[in-house]
Design an enzyme around this catalytic site. Structure first.
Site, PDB file in Angstrom:
ATOM      1  N   ARG A  28      44.336  24.726  38.714  1.00  0.00           N
ATOM      2  CA  ARG A  28      43.374  25.203  37.705  1.00  0.00           C
ATOM      3  C   ARG A  28      43.427  24.337  36.458  1.00  0.00           C
ATOM      4  NH1 ARG A  28      43.861  31.646  38.486  1.00  0.00           N
ATOM      5  NH2 ARG A  28      42.522  31.746  40.319  1.00  0.00           N
ATOM      6  N   GLU A  40      42.456  24.148  48.071  1.00  0.00           N
ATOM      7  CA  GLU A  40      41.702  25.092  48.905  1.00  0.00           C
ATOM      8  C   GLU A  40      42.178  25.075  50.354  1.00  0.00           C
ATOM      9  OE1 GLU A  40      39.771  27.471  48.151  1.00  0.00           O
ATOM     10  OE2 GLU A  40      39.635  27.033  46.019  1.00  0.00           O
ATOM     11  N   TYR A 123      32.959  28.481  53.156  1.00  0.00           N
ATOM     12  CA  TYR A 123      33.726  28.954  51.997  1.00  0.00           C
ATOM     13  C   TYR A 123      34.348  27.763  51.237  1.00  0.00           C
ATOM     14  CZ  TYR A 123      37.672  30.231  49.258  1.00  0.00           C
ATOM     15  OH  TYR A 123      38.552  30.293  48.209  1.00  0.00           O
ATOM     16  N   ASP A 141      34.812  34.835  50.852  1.00  0.00           N
ATOM     17  CA  ASP A 141      35.943  34.918  51.786  1.00  0.00           C
ATOM     18  C   ASP A 141      36.347  36.390  51.875  1.00  0.00           C
ATOM     19  OD1 ASP A 141      37.186  35.433  49.378  1.00  0.00           O
ATOM     20  OD2 ASP A 141      38.839  34.031  49.674  1.00  0.00           O
ATOM     21  N   CYS A 195      41.676  43.983  42.759  1.00  0.00           N
ATOM     22  CA  CYS A 195      40.913  44.664  43.809  1.00  0.00           C
ATOM     23  C   CYS A 195      41.535  44.325  45.165  1.00  0.00           C
ATOM     24  CB  CYS A 195      39.444  44.245  43.746  1.00  0.00           C
ATOM     25  SG  CYS A 195      38.369  45.368  44.641  1.00  0.00           S
ATOM     26  N   CYS A 202      41.938  50.072  39.769  1.00  0.00           N
ATOM     27  CA  CYS A 202      40.631  50.260  39.141  1.00  0.00           C
ATOM     28  C   CYS A 202      40.733  50.489  37.630  1.00  0.00           C
ATOM     29  CB  CYS A 202      39.898  51.418  39.809  1.00  0.00           C
ATOM     30  SG  CYS A 202      39.726  51.184  41.590  1.00  0.00           S
ATOM     31  N   CYS A 211      31.137  49.744  39.552  1.00  0.00           N
ATOM     32  CA  CYS A 211      31.656  49.865  40.923  1.00  0.00           C
ATOM     33  C   CYS A 211      31.291  51.207  41.564  1.00  0.00           C
ATOM     34  CB  CYS A 211      33.172  49.672  40.903  1.00  0.00           C
ATOM     35  SG  CYS A 211      33.888  49.764  42.550  1.00  0.00           S
TER      36      CYS A 211
HETATM   37 FE1  SF4 Z   1      37.788  46.973  42.983  1.00  0.00          FE
HETATM   38 FE2  SF4 Z   1      35.887  48.621  42.125  1.00  0.00          FE
HETATM   39 FE3  SF4 Z   1      38.408  49.205  41.692  1.00  0.00          FE
HETATM   40 FE4  SF4 Z   1      37.298  47.168  40.393  1.00  0.00          FE
HETATM   41  S1  SF4 Z   1      36.781  49.320  40.210  1.00  0.00           S
HETATM   42  S2  SF4 Z   1      39.326  47.186  41.361  1.00  0.00           S
HETATM   43  S3  SF4 Z   1      35.899  46.395  41.947  1.00  0.00           S
HETATM   44  S4  SF4 Z   1      37.433  49.059  43.666  1.00  0.00           S
END
Ligand code: SF4
Length: 369
Positions: A28, A40, A123, A141, A195, A202, A211
């Site tokens: 990066r 990659e 990808y 991916d 995620c 979340c 979401c």
């Molecule tokens: Fe994944 Fe939705 Fe939770 Fe964010 S809110 S971590 S996108 S499940």
């Protein structure tokens, strides 16, 4: 999926989070296409922490595409040794040779040309072109697909016919055209760090307000668990021949692999790298079977000059295969002459490419009885 003012807000939230919380990774800190490409390829099937030392060592030895293209294949495989999935290294070098021949040593910036290179799929091409050249190609991916499926509460098998295409369309629609490289990395980072497949975080998610899975309490249920291919048990026996100087023999499979090699062919299982004489066990007497096979295929019918002492079993897993190796050590006064083998010190096999499986067998042979 997101319309009106939601899309720019979604993009802004994710990019801001990425700028602040992204992991500091060596690839990066660069936009050099070769470096991005190498990272990659290494990251396919490999964890970030495992890939970092290989990435650094590889670039030190092959600082340019030309240097990689010109290197002996064995040297490339040696530096890849332990990372697994060696076809990645073989394809990487083949692609480097094509890039040297056709693209003046620079990774091409056009999708068609990138896709024509060995080892480059949709990808990988999208990732390299967006990160190195800021081209507007969205990556998809497993990580990104999971994020997208949860955002839109899409249920079912994500790899099913039509669903993957639908997800690619969603990824294309969401792509931030002003910063495609950062955008793609931000999506991947979200999938890799918050995620995650199990227990998505979340509460920390920068896009949780968008979401649908979270709103519906489905985050843990999406994507649906895939039916795993059942495990295939394989039993091998390997012979570690040792002389009084602690030297051993390693064998190399034929240079050009037969196209028809079965998945479970011994050469495939040792990754077509240097290895101890190895057989797939068929009977209840692996020592006798191994000895017979060595005498027949390696010693042209001559008697093997030593006793086979069983060592501790070695376990190894490659995708759906669960491999048990029964290693045997044979002390001999003099190493027999065997074609397609070379002599190495058993304590140091680092001068040639070997797989983790072979490394484990060597360790078993060196362990105190
Ligand atoms: Fe994944 Fe939705 Fe939770 Fe964010 S809110 S971590 S996108 S499940």
């Amino acid at each position: 999926m997101l319309t009106g003012a939601s899309l720019p807000r979604f993009q802004k939230n994710l990019l801001k989070w990425f700028a602040q919380f992204q992991r500091d990774l060596p690839w990066r800190r660069t936009r050099v296409p070769y470096h991005i490409w190498l990272s990659e390829i290494m990251l396919q099937q490999t964890r970030v922490t495992a890939a970092i030392p290989y990435y650094e060592k590889f670039l030190e030895r092959f600082p340019t595409v030309d240097a990689l293209a010109e290197a002996p294949q064995e040297e490339v495989l040696r530096l890849w040794s332990g990372l697994g999935y060696y076809s990645r290294a073989r394809n990487l070098q083949k692609a480097a040779q094509e890039i040297t021949d056709k693209h003046d040593g620079v990774f091409p910036d056009q999708l068609e040309e990138a896709l024509a290179l060995p080892g480059i799929g949709a990808y990988t091409a999208a990732a390299i072109l967006s990160i190195a050249y800021q081209k507007n190609h969205a990556v998809l991916d497993g990580n990104v697909a999971r994020v997208l499926a949860r955002l839109s509460a899409l249920r079912g098998d994500l790899r099913a016919n039509g669903t993957w295409q639908k997800l690619q369309k969603t990824a294309d629609d969401l792509l931030d055209q002003k910063a495609p490289g950062d955008w793609n990395q931000a999506m991947m980072e979200l999938g890799a760090t918050l995620c995650t497949p199990r227990s998505p975080q979340c509460l920390l998610c920068p896009v949780s307000e968008f979401c649908e899975a979270r709103k519906k309490g489905l985050a843990d249920l999406i994507p649906a668990k895939r039916v795993k291919r059942s495990t295939v048990e394989i039993i091998l026996a390997a012979l570690v021949i040792v002389d009084p100087h602690g030297r051993t023999l390693l064998q190399t499979p034929p240079k050009a692999a037969k196209k028809s090699l079965a998945d479970d062919d011994v050469h495939t299982l040792v990754s077509r790298l240097w290895h101890f004489p190895t057989i797939a066990v068929q009977t209840g007497d692996p020592a006798a079977e191994l000895k017979k096979s060595v005498e027949k295929s390696l010693l042209d019918g001559r008697k093997f000059p030593g006793e086979l002492l069983p060592l501790k079993k070695v376990r190894h897993a490659v995708t759906y295969r669960s491999i048990t190796v029964l290693p045997f050590r044979a002390e001999v006064a003099k190493l027999p002459r065997i074609s397609a083998t070379k002599v190495f010190p058993l304590t140091d096999l680092s001068s040639v490419p070997i797989s983790n499986l072979t490394r484990k067998v060597a360790r078993a042979a060196l362990a105190p009885a």
